[in-house]
Scaffold this motif. Sequence first.
Motif, PDB file in Angstrom:
ATOM      1  N   TYR A   1      86.647  68.478 133.514  1.00 26.92           N
ATOM      2  CA  TYR A   1      86.342  67.792 132.252  1.00 26.92           C
ATOM      3  C   TYR A   1      84.970  67.145 132.380  1.00 26.92           C
ATOM      4  CZ  TYR A   1      86.499  64.140 128.646  1.00 26.92           C
ATOM      5  OH  TYR A   1      86.206  63.319 127.584  1.00 26.92           O
TER       6      TYR A   1
ATOM      7  N   THR B   1      81.338  65.456 130.278  1.00 24.14           N
ATOM      8  CA  THR B   1      80.635  64.978 129.083  1.00 24.14           C
ATOM      9  C   THR B   1      79.142  65.150 129.385  1.00 24.14           C
ATOM     10  OG1 THR B   1      80.872  62.751 130.067  1.00 24.14           O
ATOM     11  CG2 THR B   1      82.375  63.319 128.294  1.00 24.14           C
TER      12      THR B   1
ATOM     13  N   TYR C   1      79.924  59.972 129.665  1.00 22.31           N
ATOM     14  CA  TYR C   1      80.708  58.817 129.249  1.00 22.31           C
ATOM     15  C   TYR C   1      81.245  58.135 130.502  1.00 22.31           C
ATOM     16  CZ  TYR C   1      83.948  55.946 126.615  1.00 22.31           C
ATOM     17  OH  TYR C   1      84.596  54.882 126.066  1.00 22.31           O
TER      18      TYR C   1
ATOM     19  N   TYR D   1      80.856  64.588 122.273  1.00 27.79           N
ATOM     20  CA  TYR D   1      81.401  63.710 121.237  1.00 27.79           C
ATOM     21  C   TYR D   1      80.364  63.096 120.324  1.00 27.79           C
ATOM     22  CZ  TYR D   1      80.027  60.470 124.879  1.00 27.79           C
ATOM     23  OH  TYR D   1      79.299  59.799 125.818  1.00 27.79           O
TER      24      TYR D   1
ATOM     25  N   ARG E   1      90.038  61.270 111.536  1.00 27.36           N
ATOM     26  CA  ARG E   1      90.836  62.172 112.377  1.00 27.36           C
ATOM     27  C   ARG E   1      90.459  63.642 112.144  1.00 27.36           C
ATOM     28  NH1 ARG E   1      90.491  60.146 115.774  1.00 27.36           N
ATOM     29  NH2 ARG E   1      92.014  61.192 117.064  1.00 27.36           N
TER      30      ARG E   1
HETATM   31  C1  LIG Z   1      84.209  60.659 125.324  1.00 27.41           C
HETATM   32  C2  LIG Z   1      84.869  60.717 123.985  1.00 27.41           C
HETATM   33  N1  LIG Z   1      85.510  61.832 123.621  1.00 27.41           N
HETATM   34  C3  LIG Z   1      86.094  61.930 122.418  1.00 27.41           C
HETATM   35  C4  LIG Z   1      86.061  60.890 121.515  1.00 27.41           C
HETATM   36  C5  LIG Z   1      86.605  61.051 120.125  1.00 27.41           C
HETATM   37  O1  LIG Z   1      87.902  61.076 120.027  1.00 27.41           O
HETATM   38  P1  LIG Z   1      88.611  61.436 118.631  1.00 27.41           P
HETATM   39  O2  LIG Z   1      87.954  62.644 118.054  1.00 27.41           O
HETATM   40  O3  LIG Z   1      90.008  61.689 119.034  1.00 27.41           O
HETATM   41  O4  LIG Z   1      88.453  60.252 117.741  1.00 27.41           O
HETATM   42  C6  LIG Z   1      85.464  59.722 121.866  1.00 27.41           C
HETATM   43  C7  LIG Z   1      85.514  58.591 120.918  1.00 27.41           C
HETATM   44  O5  LIG Z   1      85.475  57.443 121.232  1.00 27.41           O
HETATM   45  C8  LIG Z   1      84.833  59.630 123.108  1.00 27.41           C
HETATM   46  O6  LIG Z   1      84.186  58.521 123.448  1.00 27.41           O
END
Ligand SMILES: Cc1ncc(COP(=O)(O)O)c(C=O)c1O
Length: 503
Positions: A268, A270, A275, A305, A343
Amino acid sequence: MKALTLKVFYENSDPNKSSSKQAKYLAIADALRKAIRERQIAPTEALPSARKLAQQLSVNRHTIMAALAELVAQGWVEVRERSGYRVVENLPIQGSRTINKVAKTPQSFDWKFRVKQTFAVTPKVKASEYPYNFSGGQPDIRKFPFDEFKSHFSQTCQRPKIDDLSYGDSRGEAELIEEIATYLRRVRSITDKELMICNGSQEALYMISQLLLQPGDKVAVEQLGYPPAWAAFERTGATLIAVKQDERGINPEHLAQVFAKGKVKLLYLTPLHQYPTTVSLDISRRMQIYQLAVQYGVAIVEDDYDHEFHYDSQPIAPMAADDPAGLVIYISTFSKLMFGGARIGYVVANNALIEQVAAYKMVMNHKCNVLVQQAVAKWMQQGGFEAHLRRMTRLYQKRRDFMVQQLRSFQDKGLPIHFEVPAGGMAIWLDTGKSIIGLKEKLLPQQVYLQTEVEFSRFNELPDDLPRTKYRFIRLGFAAMNEAEVTQGLDIVMNTLYGLVSE
Ligand SMILES: Cc1ncc(COP(=O)(O)O)c(C=O)c1O
């Protein structure tokens, strides 16, 4: 049954609250039921005649007949030929009375569900309720063009696509899929993959985990990361393995060692804005990591994201844009472009996987909200989406620069803080130069919400050679607040960390 008791029950039920006849007959049925429950009239005993009841309660006889019919339907009263209405022998509440008798103590009657795996109870702290909300990935929802969006929503309702409003294809609304796929082709160079809409990217993470992982599997994750993704992986019984990271992002040499130990099914990442540290993974590391994934047969979940919010140059294309082996599962979200409550998220992968994800979603919840999808599709078709993105990117860049300027002025005052100016994203990862344990708790009563390094790290106890993090970092979101809010909020943070610094 005493006429007076029935009258009292009837009057307490406040039949005049509504003047409708319907409310009256239900109120009378309710009063009679209470009288039966409280044994004012015993099982098998005959009820007074409808005429008498009508007199007692000063209502029409038809209203009494309707009330009695209601009680018959509910099983409290029965009609006997020639002898009129009687209370039944076994009242509908008899069943629960019997259980009460069997139960030895009140506690032994408390049903306990055997939950297979317990979930952490949702935290009570709600970041959005804090006037100074530094929570890292928050967009400024106050700037969302609600009026413009409303018009797309009402167009959607004026000309609904009736066929789509029922159950059906769990991949999502065709017009939204088309819009996002075109956008991804144009702006993120992602082609040759299938796309489906999910209830936020969290749902995508969950479904992918359920489909690809099983107990005993390992998931390689960045040492500091996004706990909701970890939670989805761990729900399957898989184990997380932390991979070292440095100022350039995840370390490929350590990743190779982790892969070599075996059993890693997923990585996984980012890559664009790590993040929580916001570092962009450079091209050469991406290539190394991709080669390793191919060599060890590991799928990569690329969580992109907040792609659009990149300020100093064009963002690097996602790993999914150059994926000859087809092992990258790309997920992204509208939570930063719109707001988390929309969502809307999506997953992009090869057709075989998307087919399975869609089948899984069908079982879980059929499909996402159709009206919202149609409205977002219209917003994209008519150019509002990209105009909003351009506006917000400009705004967030200004806000990043403002926060950088504020932090530099604290450095000029001698505070031992350090940070890299992030090329993109919505937060600054700040080294405070001292322990941040307990800082969050001190800030909450001062109306400040922020997240500290401990919340993104769970690996300090692992018997590994990972460097022990010293927990000095905080994540300062700059997108959701205006300049005045940032100034006031930072003053509180710095005063709490270092004593009064603004004088
Ligand atoms: C690393 C990361 N992934 C995904 C998301 C988004 O999640 P979702 O689409 O479920 O709101 C976030 C939102 O805070 C995030 O920080």
